[in-house]
Design a protein around this motif. Structure first.
Motif, PDB file in Angstrom:
ATOM      1  N   VAL A   1       0.872  -1.366  -0.099  1.00  0.00           N
ATOM      2  CA  VAL A   1      -0.118   0.060  -0.038  1.00  0.00           C
ATOM      3  C   VAL A   1       0.782   1.304   0.140  1.00  0.00           C
ATOM      4  CG1 VAL A   1      -1.534   1.350   1.396  1.00  0.00           C
ATOM      5  CG2 VAL A   1      -2.016  -1.172   1.092  1.00  0.00           C
ATOM      6  N   GLU A   2       1.977   1.008   0.837  1.00  0.00           N
ATOM      7  CA  GLU A   2       2.881   2.359   0.892  1.00  0.00           C
ATOM      8  C   GLU A   2       3.432   2.576  -0.229  1.00  0.00           C
ATOM      9  OE1 GLU A   2       4.171   2.381   5.036  1.00  0.00           O
ATOM     10  OE2 GLU A   2       6.082   3.482   4.292  1.00  0.00           O
ATOM     11  N   SER A   3       4.023   1.687  -1.046  1.00  0.00           N
ATOM     12  CA  SER A   3       4.841   1.686  -2.106  1.00  0.00           C
ATOM     13  C   SER A   3       3.957   2.392  -3.174  1.00  0.00           C
ATOM     14  CB  SER A   3       5.624   0.846  -2.359  1.00  0.00           C
ATOM     15  OG  SER A   3       4.789  -0.337  -2.645  1.00  0.00           O
ATOM     16  N   ARG A   4       2.873   1.875  -3.298  1.00  0.00           N
ATOM     17  CA  ARG A   4       1.965   2.402  -4.244  1.00  0.00           C
ATOM     18  C   ARG A   4       1.528   3.813  -4.136  1.00  0.00           C
ATOM     19  NH1 ARG A   4      -1.640  -2.864  -6.036  1.00  0.00           N
ATOM     20  NH2 ARG A   4      -0.343  -3.291  -7.727  1.00  0.00           N
ATOM     21  N   VAL A   5       1.414   4.187  -2.728  1.00  0.00           N
ATOM     22  CA  VAL A   5       1.028   5.692  -2.744  1.00  0.00           C
ATOM     23  C   VAL A   5       2.372   6.419  -2.813  1.00  0.00           C
ATOM     24  CG1 VAL A   5       0.535   7.312  -0.533  1.00  0.00           C
ATOM     25  CG2 VAL A   5      -0.551   4.877  -0.804  1.00  0.00           C
ATOM     26  N   LYS A   6       3.318   5.957  -2.262  1.00  0.00           N
ATOM     27  CA  LYS A   6       4.653   6.840  -2.758  1.00  0.00           C
ATOM     28  C   LYS A   6       4.992   7.175  -4.171  1.00  0.00           C
ATOM     29  CE  LYS A   6       6.193   7.857   1.421  1.00  0.00           C
ATOM     30  NZ  LYS A   6       7.096   6.946   2.013  1.00  0.00           N
ATOM     31  N   VAL A   7       4.233   6.346  -5.085  1.00  0.00           N
ATOM     32  CA  VAL A   7       4.395   6.451  -6.437  1.00  0.00           C
ATOM     33  C   VAL A   7       4.223   8.034  -6.767  1.00  0.00           C
ATOM     34  CG1 VAL A   7       3.230   6.290  -8.670  1.00  0.00           C
ATOM     35  CG2 VAL A   7       4.007   4.431  -7.063  1.00  0.00           C
ATOM     36  N   HIS A   8       3.200   8.728  -6.103  1.00  0.00           N
ATOM     37  CA  HIS A   8       2.671  10.106  -6.249  1.00  0.00           C
ATOM     38  C   HIS A   8       3.679  10.844  -5.895  1.00  0.00           C
ATOM     39  CE1 HIS A   8      -0.844   7.253  -6.069  1.00  0.00           C
ATOM     40  NE2 HIS A   8      -1.336   8.117  -7.188  1.00  0.00           N
ATOM     41  N   ALA A   9       4.682  10.775  -5.265  1.00  0.00           N
ATOM     42  CA  ALA A   9       6.003  11.704  -4.982  1.00  0.00           C
ATOM     43  C   ALA A   9       6.645  11.742  -6.273  1.00  0.00           C
ATOM     44  CB  ALA A   9       6.715  11.266  -3.880  1.00  0.00           C
ATOM     45  N   PHE A  10       6.734  10.899  -7.240  1.00  0.00           N
ATOM     46  CA  PHE A  10       7.160  11.042  -8.514  1.00  0.00           C
ATOM     47  C   PHE A  10       8.810  11.242  -8.043  1.00  0.00           C
ATOM     48  CE2 PHE A  10       2.766  12.208  -9.081  1.00  0.00           C
ATOM     49  CZ  PHE A  10       2.455  11.165  -9.653  1.00  0.00           C
ATOM     50  N   GLU A  11       9.530  10.757  -7.276  1.00  0.00           N
ATOM     51  CA  GLU A  11      10.767  11.225  -6.919  1.00  0.00           C
ATOM     52  C   GLU A  11      11.601   9.602  -6.974  1.00  0.00           C
ATOM     53  OE1 GLU A  11      11.455  12.974  -3.109  1.00  0.00           O
ATOM     54  OE2 GLU A  11      10.487  14.686  -3.987  1.00  0.00           O
ATOM     55  N   LYS A  12      12.744   9.846  -7.174  1.00  0.00           N
ATOM     56  CA  LYS A  12      13.714   8.683  -7.356  1.00  0.00           C
ATOM     57  C   LYS A  12      13.794   8.251  -5.705  1.00  0.00           C
ATOM     58  CE  LYS A  12      18.020   7.197  -9.131  1.00  0.00           C
ATOM     59  NZ  LYS A  12      19.097   7.749 -10.078  1.00  0.00           N
TER      60      LYS A  12
ATOM     61  N   ALA B   1      11.830   7.098  -3.528  1.00  0.00           N
ATOM     62  CA  ALA B   1      10.558   7.163  -2.768  1.00  0.00           C
ATOM     63  C   ALA B   1      10.099   5.789  -2.658  1.00  0.00           C
ATOM     64  CB  ALA B   1       9.841   8.177  -3.310  1.00  0.00           C
ATOM     65  N   VAL B   2       9.667   5.230  -3.795  1.00  0.00           N
ATOM     66  CA  VAL B   2       9.122   3.949  -3.612  1.00  0.00           C
ATOM     67  C   VAL B   2       9.853   2.848  -3.236  1.00  0.00           C
ATOM     68  CG1 VAL B   2       8.271   2.389  -5.216  1.00  0.00           C
ATOM     69  CG2 VAL B   2       7.416   4.416  -5.536  1.00  0.00           C
ATOM     70  N   GLU B   3      11.321   2.802  -3.568  1.00  0.00           N
ATOM     71  CA  GLU B   3      12.200   1.946  -3.093  1.00  0.00           C
ATOM     72  C   GLU B   3      12.276   1.733  -1.719  1.00  0.00           C
ATOM     73  OE1 GLU B   3      12.415   3.981  -5.513  1.00  0.00           O
ATOM     74  OE2 GLU B   3      13.488   3.259  -7.024  1.00  0.00           O
ATOM     75  N   ALA B   4      12.203   3.101  -1.057  1.00  0.00           N
ATOM     76  CA  ALA B   4      12.379   3.106   0.588  1.00  0.00           C
ATOM     77  C   ALA B   4      11.209   2.282   1.092  1.00  0.00           C
ATOM     78  CB  ALA B   4      12.543   4.504   1.116  1.00  0.00           C
ATOM     79  N   SER B   5       9.924   2.577   0.673  1.00  0.00           N
ATOM     80  CA  SER B   5       8.721   2.014   1.381  1.00  0.00           C
ATOM     81  C   SER B   5       8.646   0.292   0.714  1.00  0.00           C
ATOM     82  CB  SER B   5       7.673   2.471   0.709  1.00  0.00           C
ATOM     83  OG  SER B   5       7.476   3.912   1.195  1.00  0.00           O
ATOM     84  N   ALA B   6       9.166   0.109  -0.370  1.00  0.00           N
ATOM     85  CA  ALA B   6       8.995  -1.478  -0.764  1.00  0.00           C
ATOM     86  C   ALA B   6       9.968  -2.203  -0.265  1.00  0.00           C
ATOM     87  CB  ALA B   6       9.093  -1.314  -2.358  1.00  0.00           C
ATOM     88  N   ALA B   7      11.225  -1.737   0.313  1.00  0.00           N
ATOM     89  CA  ALA B   7      12.338  -2.352   0.645  1.00  0.00           C
ATOM     90  C   ALA B   7      11.878  -3.545   1.927  1.00  0.00           C
ATOM     91  CB  ALA B   7      13.438  -1.531   1.179  1.00  0.00           C
ATOM     92  N   PRO B   8      11.376  -3.078   2.916  1.00  0.00           N
ATOM     93  CA  PRO B   8      10.779  -4.212   4.108  1.00  0.00           C
ATOM     94  C   PRO B   8       9.745  -5.149   3.366  1.00  0.00           C
ATOM     95  CG  PRO B   8      10.430  -1.779   4.669  1.00  0.00           C
ATOM     96  CD  PRO B   8      10.623  -1.509   3.173  1.00  0.00           C
ATOM     97  N   GLY B   9       9.108  -4.886   2.507  1.00  0.00           N
ATOM     98  CA  GLY B   9       8.138  -5.859   2.070  1.00  0.00           C
ATOM     99  C   GLY B   9       8.989  -6.850   1.134  1.00  0.00           C
ATOM    100  N   ILE B  10       9.959  -6.234   0.375  1.00  0.00           N
ATOM    101  CA  ILE B  10      10.663  -7.303  -0.651  1.00  0.00           C
ATOM    102  C   ILE B  10      11.496  -8.352   0.347  1.00  0.00           C
ATOM    103  CG2 ILE B  10      12.759  -7.150  -2.113  1.00  0.00           C
ATOM    104  CD1 ILE B  10      11.339  -4.462  -3.341  1.00  0.00           C
ATOM    105  N   LYS B  11      12.050  -7.679   1.506  1.00  0.00           N
ATOM    106  CA  LYS B  11      12.679  -8.567   2.355  1.00  0.00           C
ATOM    107  C   LYS B  11      11.803  -9.586   2.856  1.00  0.00           C
ATOM    108  CE  LYS B  11      15.665  -7.796   6.155  1.00  0.00           C
ATOM    109  NZ  LYS B  11      15.816  -7.006   7.615  1.00  0.00           N
ATOM    110  N   VAL B  12      10.708  -9.376   3.149  1.00  0.00           N
ATOM    111  CA  VAL B  12       9.741 -10.385   3.640  1.00  0.00           C
ATOM    112  C   VAL B  12       9.358 -11.365   2.603  1.00  0.00           C
ATOM    113  CG1 VAL B  12       7.435 -10.688   4.563  1.00  0.00           C
ATOM    114  CG2 VAL B  12       8.926  -8.847   5.352  1.00  0.00           C
ATOM    115  N   VAL B  13       9.118 -10.778   1.275  1.00  0.00           N
ATOM    116  CA  VAL B  13       8.946 -11.755   0.179  1.00  0.00           C
ATOM    117  C   VAL B  13      10.174 -12.665  -0.085  1.00  0.00           C
ATOM    118  CG1 VAL B  13       8.551 -11.684  -2.260  1.00  0.00           C
ATOM    119  CG2 VAL B  13       7.169 -10.056  -0.980  1.00  0.00           C
ATOM    120  N   SER B  14      11.205 -12.159   0.008  1.00  0.00           N
ATOM    121  CA  SER B  14      12.350 -12.983  -0.265  1.00  0.00           C
ATOM    122  C   SER B  14      12.503 -14.095   0.816  1.00  0.00           C
ATOM    123  CB  SER B  14      13.852 -12.285  -0.380  1.00  0.00           C
ATOM    124  OG  SER B  14      13.770 -10.947  -1.176  1.00  0.00           O
ATOM    125  N   ALA B  15      12.251 -13.686   2.114  1.00  0.00           N
ATOM    126  CA  ALA B  15      12.340 -14.903   3.115  1.00  0.00           C
ATOM    127  C   ALA B  15      11.275 -15.901   2.834  1.00  0.00           C
ATOM    128  CB  ALA B  15      12.082 -14.180   4.536  1.00  0.00           C
TER     129      ALA B  15
END
Lengths: 360, 520
Positions: free
Chosen positions: B444-455, B457-471
């Motif tokens: 949810v957070e990373s899709r919201v952060k899309v609206h910042a349109f900044e380099k 922004a999305v990566e920071a929000s998605a990182a914890p999720g990607i870690k859980v997904v990998s685990a």
């Protein structure tokens, strides 16, 4: 022809300290009758083997299992997911429990049909029947311990049956449940029964059972007793019978391993005491024939509650079965009493049919 | 009533009028003069119904014109009078009797001035559920029944000061709705409603929580503006709330209950003929029905989902302006709107007069946003302004954002698939599956952060999720490996045990052969 046998240092050390002549004499003298029905003798040994498996795997499970509302289910999940080979131990424990009950049943019926319970082996029968009852107690108490939905409701239904015993029923049920309802207090009580009380009693009775067999020897077929001219063949207990026993134990172990790996025992869902009972709740298969039969009793019979009458009848039938050595009358000619056979056939058929109907 | 007696009756009345006029005064003459002038046309008289039978001479009207003045006089302009309903039609009594006591005798059914609470029932004798030739002739529906079953009827039952028929329609000078003199004529009805609904002291008696500024807001709306300019086609209070069957907004029977609002607005806004003069499109309702909002409200009955009034306002209905679109969407999508406002897009959109959110998401047909909107190619929203070229500095941000979202969402889908496979193999993966719940937040957070349109922004929000997904993915693969390990282990164990069985069997045979040999 005696051979000069090499004695190992360990054996030598033992022999220097203990007089093994009694054991050696016993081992040399102990014989097992060899005839067409000898195969059934092995089920006593198989039951013993499965009991040993239960003890070993049970002790291993006990190192991780924690009874309690927040820990029972979780600790079993921990055992099957985190503990090295925990899944195997738990699965073997569950499968072995079922096979043991089945084996004890087979053993009991083989003794019954061969009339091995007759004088002088009445006590062996009594202790054996007690071991069967204790095995069922093991099954009933152990089933609740994973604290999953099925076990919870099955225990609820099972303990509820106690309430119909005239007079003291409700009190009995309350003692068993450690309260009015099945709760974590019941869980703790069943845990205590399963890992302390029942093993202690079982070991004592089993010791007595084995001792009696040792003292009286293995029962010979009835036909030998009546037919003086019958050809009697024996097999030495050591090593022939023991090795054959061991062979069967290995096969059972193989079956157990296949069952445990190919059909791992499910954990199910954790108890939700507020949820309604799942549809089609049934007790374990070895209680199913009783559970199914009670369904056929009408609500009231001659002013009595149908279920109470059913439980009463099972109680009387169980007692009669237990006391069979006392009421089984030999025929005047000393021959087999055919009523015993027919009664046994009816009971076996009844159990099989009711179990199959109950499983459907 | 046959035609011949009627003609006779009219002739007599005309003669009486003439006589009275010639007499030039006197109470009797006044009464007599009043009769023919106030006598409704014979063909309009109610017959055999709850309405009174016409009196040959309506003494009620005669006397009351004299005694009460304006009220009785006003009745002569009343739509009921024109339809042949006499005073006795509502008040009961015998209009043919000249004697007051006889005319107003309870034995003759005289009811006098009804209590306010009894008025709907009184009007309902003609405007109610009962059937009569008079009703049929004048095509009268069950207005009284609808009124009594609605919010106004409920208010009246609880409090005699509550609204009843005459509160809106007037008393003796009732005009047809199509008559501009009627208080419920389109250009009058909003003021009529506001007489009560704009009076806090009055409204407090019934519903203290109800706002009293609807009329003020209405005047600011497009509807109100047109109405004020005399456009009788513009929506008024009754267009949305209905006229007699008015229910509270929270009542599912109300035409403005959340799930019914789109259909109510669409009644006019989907009507091509009606909208033609205004040059307004008529596909809004259809588009809305297909939108994520419409599906949530109309299909999933999610009452929190926005209907037309959520964005356009209800009483002050108007399309949001270019600058205010983000604000309107932001009432629900607050975080997205805040990020958008702080982003580079805000200024860029403003400078080009682009209306914020709707540029990418649309207005009435707002589809469920997908990750394919970010990037280039099919379904892209970026492509309308940006190009996938090194010369466009936004291109790398767009591509990076999309890649991050893919590894989070597609990564999770793959992990779920692997976990299901492990589960089908009988492995316990409950813990790993449960851990994936934590990914929801990152998604949810990373899709919201899309609206910042900044380099970043999305990566920071998605990182914890990607870690859980990998685990979770690793746990699933481990479970599948473990399954195969168990099978292989079982195979080895079975082989060993079987070999032992065979060896033991051979040993037994060997021993027994030796024993037999020794016996011999």
């Amino acid at each position: 022809m005696a051979h000069e046998r090499r004695v190992s240092p360990v054996e030598k050390a033992i022999r220097e300290r203990f007089d093994l002549s009694y054991v050696e004499h016993m081992a040399a003298e102990k014989k097992v009758p060899q005839f067409r029905g000898s195969f059934w003798y092995y089920f006593g040994g198989v039951s013993l083997f499965l009991f040993i498996v239960q003890v070993v795997t049970g002790i291993l499970l006990l190192m991780y299992y924690q009874p309690g509302e927040q820990t029972a289910f979780e600790s079993v999940r921990f055992i099957i997911t985190k503990v090295k080979f925990g899944w195997l131990i738990r699965s073997i424990h569950s499968w072995s429990a079922n096979l043991m009950v089945a084996s004890v049943f087979i053993h009991m019926f083989s003794v019954y049909f061969s009339r091995a319970f007759r004088k002088p082996r009445e006590l062996t029968w009594f202790t054996g029947f007690t071991l069967l009852a204790l095995s069922l107690g093991f099954g009933f108490s152990g089933y609740l311990l994973p604290w999953n939905t099925l076990s919870y409701f099955a225990t609820k239904v099972g303990t509820q049956m106690m309430a119909v015993v005239p007079g003291i029923g409700p009190q009995l049920m309350e003692i068993l449940r450690a309260g009015k309802e099945v709760s974590t207090a019941t869980l703790t009580r069943f845990f205590g029964l399963h890992v302390a009380v029942l093993p202690g009693v079982f070991t004592l009775v089993l010791g007595a059972h084995l001792l009696l067999i040792q003292l009286q020897g293995i029962a010979e077929p009835e036909s030998w007793e009546h037919d003086r001219g019958a050809r009697r063949r024996y097999m030495p207990f050591f090593p022939n019978f023991v090795l054959r026993d061991l062979l069967l134990w290995l096969i059972v172990l193989n079956v157990l391993a296949i069952l445990a790996v190919a059909f791992p025992w499910e954990l199910g869902r954790k108890v939700d005491t507020l949820a309604s009972a799942p549809a089609g709740i049934k007790p374990e298969w070895y209680f199913l024939f009783m559970y199914q039969s009670l369904k056929y009793f009408p609500a009231t019979v001659l002013g009595m509650e149908g279920e109470a009458l059913g439980v009463g009848l099972f109680g009387v039938a169980g007692l009669m079965w237990f006391l069979v050595p006392l009421w089984d009358a030999r025929t005047p000619a000393g021959l087999r009493n055919r009523i015993i056979t027919w009664l046994g056939v009816v009971v076996v058929m009844f159990i099989i049919v009711m179990t199959i109907v109950g499983l459907r | 009533m046959s035609a011949a007696p009627m003609q006779g009756w009219r002739r007599a009345a005309a003669l009486a009028t003439l006589a009275a006029a010639l007499a030039g005064g006197g109470a009797a003459a006044v009464v007599m003069a009043a009769e023919p002038a106030g006598t409704p046309p014979a063909q309009q008289r109610p017959a055999g119904s709850a309405a009174a039978q016409p009196a040959a001479v309506d003494h009620c009207l005669g006397c009351h014109t004299e005694l009460d003045g304006p009220e009785a006089k006003g009745f002569r302009t009343d739509v009921h009078f024109r339809a042949g309903v006499t005073c006795a039609g509502c008040h009961g009594g015998d209009a043919s009797k000249e004697d007051k006591d006889e005319a107003m005798s309870p034995a003759a059914g005289f009811r006098g001035k009804p209590r306010p609470a009894a008025i709907p029932e009184m009007c309902g004798r003609c405007h109610g559920a009962s059937a009569s030739p008079f009703k049929t002739r004048h095509k009268l529906g069950d207005a009284a029944g609808a009124f009594l079953g609605g919010a106004h009827g409920t208010a009246l039952k609880g409090n005699a000061a509550g609204p009843q028929c005459v509160s809106c329609h007037g008393v003796h000078g009732i005009a047809a709705v199509s008559d501009p003199r009627s208080p419920v004529y389109p250009t009058n009805v909003t003021r009529t409603c506001a007489r009560c609904h704009g009076d806090p002291a009055y409204m407090r008696q019934f519903n203290p929580g109800l706002p009293v500024d609807q009329y003020e807001k209405y005047l600011t709306s497009v509807h109100g503006d047109r109405n004020r300019k005399g456009d009788v086609r513009a929506a008024t209070c009754v267009s949305c709330h209905s006229n007699h069957a008015i229910y509270q907004v929270k009542d599912p029977r109300s035409a403005v209950y959340p799930t019914r609002v789109p259909e109510t607005c669409g009644k006019c806004h989907s009507d091509k003929a009606r909208m033609a003069p205004y040059g307004i499109p008529t596909d809004q309702l259809e588009k809305y029905r297909q939108s994520v909002h419409g599906i949530a409200l109309l299909k999933n009955s999610d009452l929190n989902a926005p209907a037309c009034n959520s964005c356009h306002g209800n009483h002050g209905a108007a399309p949001p302006g270019v600058r205010s679109v983000a604000g309107v969407c932001g009432t629900c999508h607050q975080a997205n709107a805040e990020l958008f406002d702080k982003s580079k897009h805000r200024a860029a959109f403003d400078s080009q007069g682009l209306p914020g959110c709707v540029v990418c998401h649309g207005n009435h047909r707002v589809d469920r946003p997908t990750d394919s909107m970010i990037g280039f190619g099919k379904g892209s929203a970026c492509e309308s302004c940006h190009a996938n070229q090194p010369s466009d500095p936004a291109a790398s941000i767009i591509l990076q954002t999309r890649a991050t979202l893919d590894s989070l969402f597609a990564g999770r889908a793959e992990a779920e698939k692997l976990l299901s496979r492990a589960e089908q193999l009988g492995m316990d993966i409950a813990e790993a599956r449960y851990s994936l719940k934590a990914v929801n937040q990152a998604q949810v957070e990373s899709r919201v952060k899309v609206h910042a349109f900044e380099k970043g922004a999305v990566e920071a929000s998605a990182a914890p999720g990607i870690k859980v997904v990998s685990a979770a993915r690793a746990a699933a693969l481990a479970a599948i490996r473990e399954y195969h390990f168990r099978r292989q282990g079982l195979g080895v164990a079975t082989l060993i045990i079987t070999a032992l069985v065979v060896l033991l069997y051979l040993k037994i045979r060997q021993i027994e052969r030796r024993q037999k040999h020794e016996e011999r």
